[in-house]
Design a protein around this motif. Structure first.
Motif, PDB file in Angstrom:
ATOM      1  N   ILE A  81      21.586 -10.442  38.786  1.00 19.02           N
ATOM      2  CA  ILE A  81      22.026 -11.313  38.066  1.00 19.02           C
ATOM      3  C   ILE A  81      23.329 -11.245  38.850  1.00 19.02           C
ATOM      4  O   ILE A  81      24.604 -12.081  39.529  1.00 19.02           O
ATOM      5  N   SER A  82      24.514 -10.354  37.870  1.00 20.66           N
ATOM      6  CA  SER A  82      25.936  -9.918  38.045  1.00 20.66           C
ATOM      7  C   SER A  82      25.964  -9.556  39.424  1.00 20.66           C
ATOM      8  O   SER A  82      27.328  -9.637  40.325  1.00 20.66           O
ATOM      9  N   ARG A  83      24.834  -8.790  40.145  1.00 17.60           N
ATOM     10  CA  ARG A  83      25.147  -8.458  41.155  1.00 17.60           C
ATOM     11  C   ARG A  83      25.678  -9.563  42.322  1.00 17.60           C
ATOM     12  O   ARG A  83      26.279  -9.258  43.512  1.00 17.60           O
ATOM     13  N   ILE A  84      24.268 -10.309  42.406  1.00 15.85           N
ATOM     14  CA  ILE A  84      24.570 -11.409  43.157  1.00 15.85           C
ATOM     15  C   ILE A  84      25.822 -12.263  43.062  1.00 15.85           C
ATOM     16  O   ILE A  84      26.539 -12.944  43.582  1.00 15.85           O
ATOM     17  N   GLY A  85      26.277 -12.454  41.693  1.00 17.61           N
ATOM     18  CA  GLY A  85      27.362 -13.435  41.363  1.00 17.61           C
ATOM     19  C   GLY A  85      28.618 -12.413  41.657  1.00 17.61           C
ATOM     20  O   GLY A  85      29.490 -13.207  42.306  1.00 17.61           O
ATOM     21  N   LYS A  86      28.657 -10.935  42.060  1.00 16.56           N
ATOM     22  CA  LYS A  86      29.920 -10.713  42.216  1.00 16.56           C
ATOM     23  C   LYS A  86      30.149 -11.337  44.260  1.00 16.56           C
ATOM     24  O   LYS A  86      30.696 -11.374  44.682  1.00 16.56           O
ATOM     25  N   GLU A  87      28.895 -10.405  44.679  1.00 15.93           N
ATOM     26  CA  GLU A  87      28.928 -11.143  46.413  1.00 15.93           C
ATOM     27  C   GLU A  87      28.985 -12.799  46.449  1.00 15.93           C
ATOM     28  O   GLU A  87      30.171 -13.161  47.454  1.00 15.93           O
ATOM     29  N   ALA A  88      28.466 -13.683  45.331  1.00 17.51           N
ATOM     30  CA  ALA A  88      28.921 -15.575  45.301  1.00 17.51           C
ATOM     31  C   ALA A  88      30.180 -15.466  45.685  1.00 17.51           C
ATOM     32  O   ALA A  88      31.012 -16.055  46.333  1.00 17.51           O
ATOM     33  N   GLU A  89      31.346 -14.490  44.783  1.00 15.68           N
ATOM     34  CA  GLU A  89      32.910 -14.665  44.082  1.00 15.68           C
ATOM     35  C   GLU A  89      33.783 -14.766  45.781  1.00 15.68           C
ATOM     36  O   GLU A  89      34.596 -15.212  46.227  1.00 15.68           O
ATOM     37  N   THR A  99      23.587 -16.610  52.402  1.00 18.68           N
ATOM     38  CA  THR A  99      23.802 -15.234  52.624  1.00 18.68           C
ATOM     39  C   THR A  99      23.809 -14.525  51.067  1.00 18.68           C
ATOM     40  O   THR A  99      23.093 -13.470  50.649  1.00 18.68           O
ATOM     41  N   LEU A 100      22.890 -15.409  50.073  1.00 22.08           N
ATOM     42  CA  LEU A 100      23.225 -14.304  49.308  1.00 22.08           C
ATOM     43  C   LEU A 100      21.533 -14.493  48.847  1.00 22.08           C
ATOM     44  O   LEU A 100      21.485 -13.174  48.385  1.00 22.08           O
ATOM     45  N   PHE A 101      20.306 -15.343  49.160  1.00 23.11           N
ATOM     46  CA  PHE A 101      19.319 -14.723  49.752  1.00 23.11           C
ATOM     47  C   PHE A 101      18.741 -13.256  50.283  1.00 23.11           C
ATOM     48  O   PHE A 101      18.268 -12.497  50.215  1.00 23.11           O
ATOM     49  N   GLU A 102      19.375 -13.593  51.873  1.00 26.10           N
ATOM     50  CA  GLU A 102      19.974 -12.527  52.278  1.00 26.10           C
ATOM     51  C   GLU A 102      20.158 -10.658  51.553  1.00 26.10           C
ATOM     52  O   GLU A 102      19.273  -9.612  52.218  1.00 26.10           O
ATOM     53  N   PHE A 103      21.234 -11.152  50.925  1.00 27.36           N
ATOM     54  CA  PHE A 103      21.643  -9.737  49.988  1.00 27.36           C
ATOM     55  C   PHE A 103      21.194  -9.255  49.229  1.00 27.36           C
ATOM     56  O   PHE A 103      20.387  -8.229  48.766  1.00 27.36           O
ATOM     57  N   ALA A 104      19.994 -10.404  48.815  1.00 26.31           N
ATOM     58  CA  ALA A 104      19.047 -10.164  47.737  1.00 26.31           C
ATOM     59  C   ALA A 104      17.632  -9.469  48.538  1.00 26.31           C
ATOM     60  O   ALA A 104      16.991  -8.662  48.085  1.00 26.31           O
ATOM     61  N   LYS A 105      17.181  -9.792  50.209  1.00 30.91           N
ATOM     62  CA  LYS A 105      16.608  -9.641  50.060  1.00 30.91           C
ATOM     63  C   LYS A 105      17.076  -7.956  50.919  1.00 30.91           C
ATOM     64  O   LYS A 105      16.449  -6.894  50.473  1.00 30.91           O
ATOM     65  N   GLU A 106      18.237  -7.377  51.205  1.00 31.34           N
ATOM     66  CA  GLU A 106      18.456  -5.885  51.503  1.00 31.34           C
ATOM     67  C   GLU A 106      18.840  -5.312  50.567  1.00 31.34           C
ATOM     68  O   GLU A 106      18.844  -4.076  50.899  1.00 31.34           O
ATOM     69  N   ASN A 107      19.072  -5.442  49.584  1.00 27.95           N
ATOM     70  CA  ASN A 107      18.769  -5.086  48.391  1.00 27.95           C
ATOM     71  C   ASN A 107      18.008  -4.799  47.002  1.00 27.95           C
ATOM     72  O   ASN A 107      18.293  -4.110  46.067  1.00 27.95           O
TER      73      ASN A 107
END
Length: 191
Positions: A81-89, A99-107
């Motif tokens: 949650i914190s990593r995806i939250g930083k990406e959302a900022e 973009t957040l869904f793709e970021f989660a899939k990649e990581n």
């Protein structure tokens, strides 16, 4: 463009992008879920993103509280949650759900690297006990003896010779003395 118009436009884009994708689910007009990983995999998780009233000017609510995620420890959930939250900022004031869904899939591999391979229900003690039981049963198990396969005729003949317990009648192997003597004849006296 107002936030409502931006949300409507992003909703249409998301529905067209993920049309036919079984991993994507729109719960309502502002809440979307995406399953990352295979259903039977211990390292899979369900990411839920909910838009607030002023989204995309503010970060969406990111959640891993779905029942599907019960196998994941709270520490790992907080990290994701914190990593995806930083990406959302980084993506404020723009459409970011895709973009957040793709970021989660990649990581996903990195996020779940601390997740145990074993079943989430097992604890360390239970695993050790199960391993001990398996080892002890393997050591004490005797190799199975192959039973002789009989034909129907052989089984019938055996059944005719035995009683209901599978035993032969008393004296089945006794020698009939009179029959035996009749075959051998009288004994000759010594002269």
């Amino acid at each position: 463009m107002t936030t409502t118009e931006e949300q409507e436009e992003e909703r249409e884009v998301l529905l067209s992008i993920y049309d036919g994708d079984d991993c994507f689910k729109a719960l309502d007009e502002k809440t979307y879920q995406y399953k990352i990983g295979d259903a039977g995999d211990n390292k899979s998780f369900l990411l839920e993103i909910s838009w607030g009233e002023d989204y995309p000017s503010s970060c969406p609510k990111i959640s891993l509280d779905a029942f599907f995620n019960n196998h994941i420890s709270q520490h790992i959930k907080d990290n994701i949650i914190s990593r995806i939250g930083k990406e959302a900022e980084q993506w404020l004031d723009s459409a970011m759900t895709f973009t957040l869904f793709e970021f989660a899939k990649e990581n996903a591999e990195e996020f779940m690297s601390a997740q145990e391979e074993a079943s989430p229900i097992d604890t360390e003690g239970e695993k050790d006990e199960k391993e001990d039981v398996v080892q002890s049963t393997q050591q004490t198990a005797k190799p199975k003896e192959k039973k002789e396969q009989l034909t129907k005729a052989q089984k019938r003949k055996l059944a005719d010779r035995t009683n209901y317990k599978g035993e032969r009648p008393r004296g089945w192997d006794w020698v009939d003395v009179i029959k035996h003597l009749s075959k051998t004849g009288p004994s000759k006296p010594d002269s």
